[in-house]
Design a protein around this motif. Sequence first.
Motif, PDB file in Angstrom:
ATOM      1  N   ILE A  86      50.901  37.983  31.499  1.00 44.58           N
ATOM      2  CA  ILE A  86      50.372  39.244  32.056  1.00 44.58           C
ATOM      3  C   ILE A  86      48.952  39.038  32.580  1.00 44.58           C
ATOM      4  CG2 ILE A  86      49.610  41.582  31.475  1.00 44.58           C
ATOM      5  CD1 ILE A  86      51.983  41.688  29.499  1.00 44.58           C
ATOM      6  N   PHE A  87      48.096  38.393  31.766  1.00 47.20           N
ATOM      7  CA  PHE A  87      46.714  38.156  32.203  1.00 47.20           C
ATOM      8  C   PHE A  87      46.659  37.188  33.379  1.00 47.20           C
ATOM      9  CE2 PHE A  87      45.365  39.470  27.750  1.00 47.20           C
ATOM     10  CZ  PHE A  87      44.743  40.633  28.173  1.00 47.20           C
ATOM     11  N   ILE A 138      48.949  36.864  35.737  1.00 50.18           N
ATOM     12  CA  ILE A 138      49.350  37.635  36.931  1.00 50.18           C
ATOM     13  C   ILE A 138      48.195  38.512  37.400  1.00 50.18           C
ATOM     14  CG2 ILE A 138      50.860  39.484  37.747  1.00 50.18           C
ATOM     15  CD1 ILE A 138      53.051  38.295  35.903  1.00 50.18           C
ATOM     16  N   ALA A 139      47.502  39.151  36.424  1.00 48.84           N
ATOM     17  CA  ALA A 139      46.351  39.989  36.768  1.00 48.84           C
ATOM     18  C   ALA A 139      45.264  39.167  37.449  1.00 48.84           C
ATOM     19  CB  ALA A 139      45.799  40.661  35.513  1.00 48.84           C
ATOM     20  N   ALA A 140      45.029  37.954  36.934  1.00 50.78           N
ATOM     21  CA  ALA A 140      44.016  37.080  37.537  1.00 50.78           C
ATOM     22  C   ALA A 140      44.403  36.685  38.956  1.00 50.78           C
ATOM     23  CB  ALA A 140      43.823  35.832  36.668  1.00 50.78           C
ATOM     24  N   ALA A 141      45.695  36.419  39.180  1.00 48.87           N
ATOM     25  CA  ALA A 141      46.165  36.034  40.520  1.00 48.87           C
ATOM     26  C   ALA A 141      45.981  37.190  41.506  1.00 48.87           C
ATOM     27  CB  ALA A 141      47.633  35.623  40.453  1.00 48.87           C
ATOM     28  N   ILE A 142      46.314  38.414  41.055  1.00 48.38           N
ATOM     29  CA  ILE A 142      46.148  39.593  41.915  1.00 48.38           C
ATOM     30  C   ILE A 142      44.673  39.798  42.255  1.00 48.38           C
ATOM     31  CG2 ILE A 142      46.335  42.116  41.978  1.00 48.38           C
ATOM     32  CD1 ILE A 142      48.898  41.797  40.251  1.00 48.38           C
ATOM     33  N   LEU A 143      43.811  39.659  41.250  1.00 47.01           N
ATOM     34  CA  LEU A 143      42.367  39.836  41.480  1.00 47.01           C
ATOM     35  C   LEU A 143      41.812  38.753  42.389  1.00 47.01           C
ATOM     36  CD1 LEU A 143      41.377  40.864  37.864  1.00 47.01           C
ATOM     37  CD2 LEU A 143      41.067  42.273  39.911  1.00 47.01           C
ATOM     38  N   LEU A 144      42.361  37.533  42.305  1.00 49.06           N
ATOM     39  CA  LEU A 144      41.925  36.461  43.197  1.00 49.06           C
ATOM     40  C   LEU A 144      42.291  36.776  44.647  1.00 49.06           C
ATOM     41  CD1 LEU A 144      40.725  33.662  43.674  1.00 49.06           C
ATOM     42  CD2 LEU A 144      42.984  32.687  43.171  1.00 49.06           C
ATOM     43  N   VAL A 145      43.509  37.268  44.849  1.00 49.54           N
ATOM     44  CA  VAL A 145      43.927  37.674  46.204  1.00 49.54           C
ATOM     45  C   VAL A 145      43.034  38.796  46.717  1.00 49.54           C
ATOM     46  CG1 VAL A 145      45.783  38.764  47.530  1.00 49.54           C
ATOM     47  CG2 VAL A 145      46.317  36.927  45.916  1.00 49.54           C
ATOM     48  N   LEU A 146      42.724  39.767  45.834  1.00 41.62           N
ATOM     49  CA  LEU A 146      41.851  40.883  46.216  1.00 41.62           C
ATOM     50  C   LEU A 146      40.464  40.382  46.596  1.00 41.62           C
ATOM     51  CD1 LEU A 146      41.315  43.925  46.475  1.00 41.62           C
ATOM     52  CD2 LEU A 146      40.815  43.966  44.009  1.00 41.62           C
ATOM     53  N   LEU A 147      39.936  39.431  45.837  1.00 41.91           N
ATOM     54  CA  LEU A 147      38.609  38.890  46.129  1.00 41.91           C
ATOM     55  C   LEU A 147      38.591  38.172  47.474  1.00 41.91           C
ATOM     56  CD1 LEU A 147      35.734  38.505  45.014  1.00 41.91           C
ATOM     57  CD2 LEU A 147      36.518  36.364  43.980  1.00 41.91           C
ATOM     58  N   VAL A 148      39.635  37.403  47.747  1.00 41.43           N
ATOM     59  CA  VAL A 148      39.732  36.713  49.049  1.00 41.43           C
ATOM     60  C   VAL A 148      39.804  37.740  50.177  1.00 41.43           C
ATOM     61  CG1 VAL A 148      41.216  35.252  50.491  1.00 41.43           C
ATOM     62  CG2 VAL A 148      40.773  34.626  48.103  1.00 41.43           C
ATOM     63  N   ALA A 168      41.045  35.652  33.655  1.00 38.97           N
ATOM     64  CA  ALA A 168      41.294  34.206  33.532  1.00 38.97           C
ATOM     65  C   ALA A 168      41.002  33.718  32.112  1.00 38.97           C
ATOM     66  CB  ALA A 168      40.445  33.447  34.542  1.00 38.97           C
ATOM     67  N   VAL A 169      39.902  34.186  31.524  1.00 46.33           N
ATOM     68  CA  VAL A 169      39.544  33.794  30.154  1.00 46.33           C
ATOM     69  C   VAL A 169      40.586  34.296  29.157  1.00 46.33           C
ATOM     70  CG1 VAL A 169      37.889  34.187  28.288  1.00 46.33           C
ATOM     71  CG2 VAL A 169      37.072  33.577  30.577  1.00 46.33           C
ATOM     72  N   LEU A 170      41.002  35.551  29.311  1.00 44.77           N
ATOM     73  CA  LEU A 170      41.996  36.118  28.397  1.00 44.77           C
ATOM     74  C   LEU A 170      43.345  35.403  28.529  1.00 44.77           C
ATOM     75  CD1 LEU A 170      41.147  39.922  28.720  1.00 44.77           C
ATOM     76  CD2 LEU A 170      40.732  38.430  26.749  1.00 44.77           C
ATOM     77  N   ALA A 171      43.705  35.018  29.759  1.00 44.86           N
ATOM     78  CA  ALA A 171      44.947  34.270  29.963  1.00 44.86           C
ATOM     79  C   ALA A 171      44.874  32.923  29.245  1.00 44.86           C
ATOM     80  CB  ALA A 171      45.199  34.072  31.450  1.00 44.86           C
TER      81      ALA A 171
END
Length: 271
Positions: free
Chosen positions: A58-59, A61-71, A40-43
Motif C-alpha cells: 500500500i505504501f 503504491i502511494a509512493a509511486a503515485i506521489l512520484l508521478v504527481l511530483l513529476v 517511501a520510508v514507511l514502505a
Amino acid sequence: MENNRSRQAAIRLGTHGENYGSWMSNPVFYMVGGLLALAAVLAALSFMVFHFTVLGVIFAIAAAILLVLLVWITWIRRQYAFGGGGMMERVHQTLLAHLDYDGKGALLDVGCGSGALAIRAALTWPETKVTGIDYWAAVYNYSQALCEENAASEGVTARCRFQHGDANKLDFPDESFDAVVSNYVYHNITGADKHELLLETLRVLKKGGVFALNDEMKPHLYGDMEAFAQKLRNMGYQDVRLIDTAKEAFGSRRRAAMMMLGDSRLLVGRK
C-alpha cells in the motif's frame, strides 16, 4: 486585435534577470515531496523491519503515485515559467491582444502577483499609467517590493505603481480606470461570489472603458457565464464576449487540462 498581437510578439519579459516567479508555488512541491519521502520510508519499514507485506505494498503504491504527481507538477511549473515553456507569458499575450484599448489613460491589473501582466501592459502602451493590486498571500512569495523591482528592471517604474488590495472591495472610486485586466485570480478567492467579484472589478471602470478578465471559470464556481455575459449586455455593456483561452492560448482544452486550467475563459467587452 492584430495590431495588439504584433505588439505582444515583440515584447519579451524577464530578459534582464527579473523574477516573475511560478504559477506552481514552492509549498506544493514541499508537501508532495514530503509525502513521497514519508511513503517511501514507511514502505521500506513495512517490508524490511515489520514484515507487513500488505501494508508495504500500500505504501509503495502511494509512493509511486506521489512520484508521478511530483513529476507532473514539475513539468507544469516548467511549462508556465518565464524563461521556460513560457505558457503564462502566452496567456498574457492572448489576454492583452483581446483588450480593445487605445493605450491612453489608466489601466488596473487586479491580482498582479509578481507584476508580469501589469508590466507587459505598460510596455505595450507607453502612454498608459498602470496600477497593480494584490493581496500577496505568502504562499506564492510575491510582494509589492518584488513587483517594483521587476518594473524598475524592465524600465517602466515611472508608469507602474503597485499596492496592497482586496478584489472583494477595491479601494478605488467608481469609474477610476480606462481599462481593467485580471488573470487567474478570482478562482483563488474562497467563499466569494464570482459574478459579484467581476461586477466589483467593472465598478471601477470608466464609461467607455474596456476590460479583459481571464480565469479558470469552472461551472461549479462561476455558474452560467453565458447568462452573466448577457446580463452585462442588458446593463448596457457593449461587445461583451467569452473567449475560450483554453483553446486559444494553450492550443487545446486537453493541453490546458493537463496544466490544470482546462476551463480557462476570457470575458471581454466595453462599459
